[in-house]
Design a protein around this motif. Sequence first.
Motif, PDB file in Angstrom:
ATOM      1  N   VAL A 108     -25.808 -10.585   9.636  1.00 26.68           N
ATOM      2  CA  VAL A 108     -26.863  -9.591   9.142  1.00 26.68           C
ATOM      3  C   VAL A 108     -27.098  -8.660  10.109  1.00 26.68           C
ATOM      4  N   LEU A 137     -24.443  -6.295  10.353  1.00 28.60           N
ATOM      5  CA  LEU A 137     -24.197  -5.268   9.489  1.00 28.60           C
ATOM      6  C   LEU A 137     -25.313  -4.488   9.465  1.00 28.60           C
ATOM      7  N   MET A 138     -26.297  -4.610   9.738  1.00 27.98           N
ATOM      8  CA  MET A 138     -27.668  -3.465   9.767  1.00 27.98           C
ATOM      9  C   MET A 138     -27.506  -2.884  11.171  1.00 27.98           C
ATOM     10  N   GLY A 182     -17.945  -7.389   5.007  1.00 26.05           N
ATOM     11  CA  GLY A 182     -18.973  -6.705   5.451  1.00 26.05           C
ATOM     12  C   GLY A 182     -18.577  -5.173   5.275  1.00 26.05           C
ATOM     13  N   ARG A 210     -19.640  -3.939   2.026  1.00 28.28           N
ATOM     14  CA  ARG A 210     -20.845  -3.811   1.973  1.00 28.28           C
ATOM     15  C   ARG A 210     -21.444  -2.411   2.648  1.00 28.28           C
ATOM     16  N   ARG A 254     -28.189 -15.666  11.844  1.00 24.76           N
ATOM     17  CA  ARG A 254     -28.500 -14.376  11.448  1.00 24.76           C
ATOM     18  C   ARG A 254     -27.543 -13.189  11.743  1.00 24.76           C
ATOM     19  N   ARG A 263     -23.511  -5.583  -4.086  1.00 26.41           N
ATOM     20  CA  ARG A 263     -23.926  -7.155  -4.153  1.00 26.41           C
ATOM     21  C   ARG A 263     -23.067  -7.927  -5.025  1.00 26.41           C
TER      22      ARG A 263
END
Length: 223
Positions: free
Chosen positions: A98, A101-102, A134, A137, A95, A188
Motif C-alpha cells: 500500500v 502504491l501511494m 499495482g 491500479r 502495509r 477495484r
Amino acid sequence: MSRHAIIKAVLGPVMRLMFRPRVEGVENIPGTGPVILAGNHLTFIDSMIMPICLDRPVYFIGKDEYVTGKGIKGRAMAWFFTSVGMIPVDRDGGRGGVAALMTGRRVLEEGKIFSIYPEGTRSPDGRLYRGRTGIARLTLMTGAPVVPFAMIGTDKIQPGGAGFPRPGRVTVRFGEAMEFSRYDGMDRDRYVLRAVTDSVMAEVMRLSGQEYVDMYATKAKAA
C-alpha cells in the motif's frame, strides 16, 4: 543545480563509458506530465542505468535500508540513492504494498515520471514473470499513460545482481505509450486489473524478447 543533475553530470559519462547504453524509443516518453515506466527487472544496476538515459528525472521506490545506514558510508549511500530518484519505502511490512502504491500515486499527481517493475522483484533466471496488478491500479487511479520498457543485457554486466558490475553493452528499449481510459472507475475490478497488467507485460515481453512464465517471481524464488 539539482542533485539529480549533479549525479547525471558526474556519473553519467562514467556509466556511459562502462555500459555504452543504446537507448531506443525514447521519443515515446512524453516531455511533460505524469508517466509510468513499466519494465522488466534483471539486476540491481537497472535502476542506476535508467536515470542517465532520460532528460527528465525518474523516480522509483527502493528498500528503506538503503538510506538508513550509519556513519559516513551510510550518509553517502542515502545521498546517492535519493539523488538518482529512489524514494525509500518499508516494503517488508504488512502495509508495504500500500505504501509503495501511494508513493507512486503521489509522484504521478505531481506530474513526474514513476518507474516500476511489475514483477515485484528481480527475475531469478532471466525470464519474464507474471506482473502484479499495482501497475494497473496506478494508471487507472491517476490516468497516467504507461510506457513499457525493456532492460537488455544488464544481467550480463552484473550477474545475480551482486558485486560490482563489469563493463559491457546494454540496451534500454521503450515501447509506445499505452492508455487505459476505457477502464475509468474500474480500479477495484480484479478482472480489469489483471487484463491491464497482462497487456503491459505482453508489451514488455515483446520489447525484451524474454521467455514469459505465468508465475510470480517470488514464488519461483521460493521454489
